[in-house]
Design a protein around this motif. Sequence first.
Motif, mmCIF file in Angstrom:
data_model
loop_
_atom_site.group_PDB
_atom_site.id
_atom_site.type_symbol
_atom_site.label_atom_id
_atom_site.label_comp_id
_atom_site.label_asym_id
_atom_site.label_seq_id
_atom_site.Cartn_x
_atom_site.Cartn_y
_atom_site.Cartn_z
ATOM 1 N N ASP A 60 0.862 -1.213 -0.034
ATOM 2 C CA ASP A 60 0.121 0.190 0.000
ATOM 3 C C ASP A 60 0.769 1.402 -0.041
ATOM 4 N N SER A 61 2.106 1.339 0.478
ATOM 5 C CA SER A 61 2.622 2.313 0.606
ATOM 6 C C SER A 61 3.920 2.529 -0.641
ATOM 7 N N SER A 62 3.793 1.611 -1.556
ATOM 8 C CA SER A 62 4.711 1.718 -2.732
ATOM 9 C C SER A 62 4.478 2.784 -3.584
ATOM 10 N N HIS A 85 12.169 11.575 6.481
ATOM 11 C CA HIS A 85 10.764 12.353 5.739
ATOM 12 C C HIS A 85 10.897 13.803 6.051
ATOM 13 N N GLU A 86 10.221 14.716 5.687
ATOM 14 C CA GLU A 86 10.324 16.336 6.114
ATOM 15 C C GLU A 86 9.890 16.527 7.489
ATOM 16 N N GLY A 140 -0.903 12.077 -5.662
ATOM 17 C CA GLY A 140 -0.766 13.463 -5.004
ATOM 18 C C GLY A 140 0.153 13.670 -4.096
ATOM 19 N N GLU A 141 0.025 14.168 -2.833
ATOM 20 C CA GLU A 141 1.016 14.704 -1.931
ATOM 21 C C GLU A 141 1.902 13.448 -1.483
ATOM 22 N N ALA A 142 1.026 12.183 -1.207
ATOM 23 C CA ALA A 142 1.715 10.936 -0.725
ATOM 24 C C ALA A 142 2.663 10.581 -1.683
ATOM 25 N N HIS A 143 2.260 10.649 -2.898
ATOM 26 C CA HIS A 143 3.291 10.213 -3.993
ATOM 27 C C HIS A 143 4.619 11.040 -3.999
ATOM 28 N N ILE A 144 4.384 12.307 -3.983
ATOM 29 C CA ILE A 144 5.545 13.224 -3.924
ATOM 30 C C ILE A 144 6.594 13.119 -2.923
ATOM 31 N N ARG A 145 5.713 12.632 -1.752
ATOM 32 C CA ARG A 145 6.446 12.425 -0.367
ATOM 33 C C ARG A 145 7.392 11.384 -0.472
#
Length: 458
Positions: A84-86, A239-240, A92-97
């Motif tokens: 699920d986190s691939s 992560h940021e 959206g933002e999850a992909h960019i992160r």
Amino acid sequence: MKSSLPPGPRLPGFIQTSLYMSRPLHFLKRWSQQHGDTFTVHMTGSGDFVFITSPEDIRRVFTASIDVIYAGESNSLVRPFVGDSSVVVLDGEAHIRSRRQLLPPFQNERMQTYATIMRDVADASLDRWPVGRPFPLLSKMTEIAMELMLRNIFGLEDPREIATFLERFTSVLDEATSPMRVMASFAGLDLYKLLPFLHVSKLKRQLDDSIYELIARRRAAPRDPTRQDVLTLILESKHEDGQAMTDRELRDALVTLIAAGYETSAIGMTFAVERLLAEPWALAKVHEELDRVLGQETIVAEHLPALEYLDAAIKESLRLRPLVPLISRRTKAPFELSRHTLPAETMLIPALVLTHLREDLYPDPERFDPARFLGTKPDPYAWLPFGGGARRCLGMAFAMYEMRMVLATVLRRASLELASNRPVRMVNRHIMLAPSDGAPVVLKARRPKPQTKNSAAA
């Protein structure tokens, strides 16, 4: 402009689906000739698919807002395997992160770190190739590509551990891409969870256990500044918000990188060699360049920038035999192409393989001509073997570097010929087009490895 679907073949949906599944490239070419740059194909059970081929429309898609064009949803069929986190199933933002965290290990400046391993693995593999009898080149390139991924991505060094991971990965991936499992994924079913007693479900659990054990071992080990494998670099990143990746995020990232990278690279290298063997004049140019640049030296990273014709031949092969012929996107709002406005929730398919065969972009497009890419940078919306835009393949630089190093190593030492006069065709293999029969070749002779000492980079 009122939104509507472009015209396409008028055959019943089940016939369109059958034709596409039986000979996808043949019928996509035919429908493109009949309907132009943009056309709609109806797939029974999946709905309407709008195919686009023009660089202008592809540019619109690749530069669209992340709120308008989604890709992760259309990749959901691989979610049960990659997780699920691939990065491939996020939007959206999850992909960019996620992409931002995975990108640094694949920057161009890091490629030299992997060069020696690439050369040594290719040399060792070549030493095991049979002489004088046909064998499928794809199988050998697959072994090379998988070992390189395990060494450079996972940082594995123990041959026994590499062999274990190699067996588990290849077994699970072969099972995971079976027609039954793919159809179940299309229906939104995760058979690994629904049917845990299946052999492939047990194999996947064994693979996951091995990956989690590796992650735990590497987390517990003292920091080693000499390690430059991708897993080490990701473990050190944050992560940021300052948080490190979880074990589950790491597992999904590693599986995604392996699954997306090893087979595409193997197919790309196989087709590049096959194209050169089919065009002896081009192969002769590659050999002339290798002799001029390398002389009697062992190849090292510093040699690669000078191998311009080999690089152009690889790019031309990837144009004629793209690693992934199609990619998919879904519109979340009405979306304007150059001649059509598509309604929301349209499945949009940039048909990269058709773009690569456009006469207006590549005169005499079916002809193999590396000179197209000499002294010029490919148009990012007309040469698309790695996709494009914000979702272009993370491993593009790694894959191109790998192909140059491995092919330079192999072609320098191996005297190869095609095993048959029959043309090597592109055939369906999962979501890719692979060489028919694995591209059978014959190794006529194998030259010894150069023994000249090089700089410390060797």
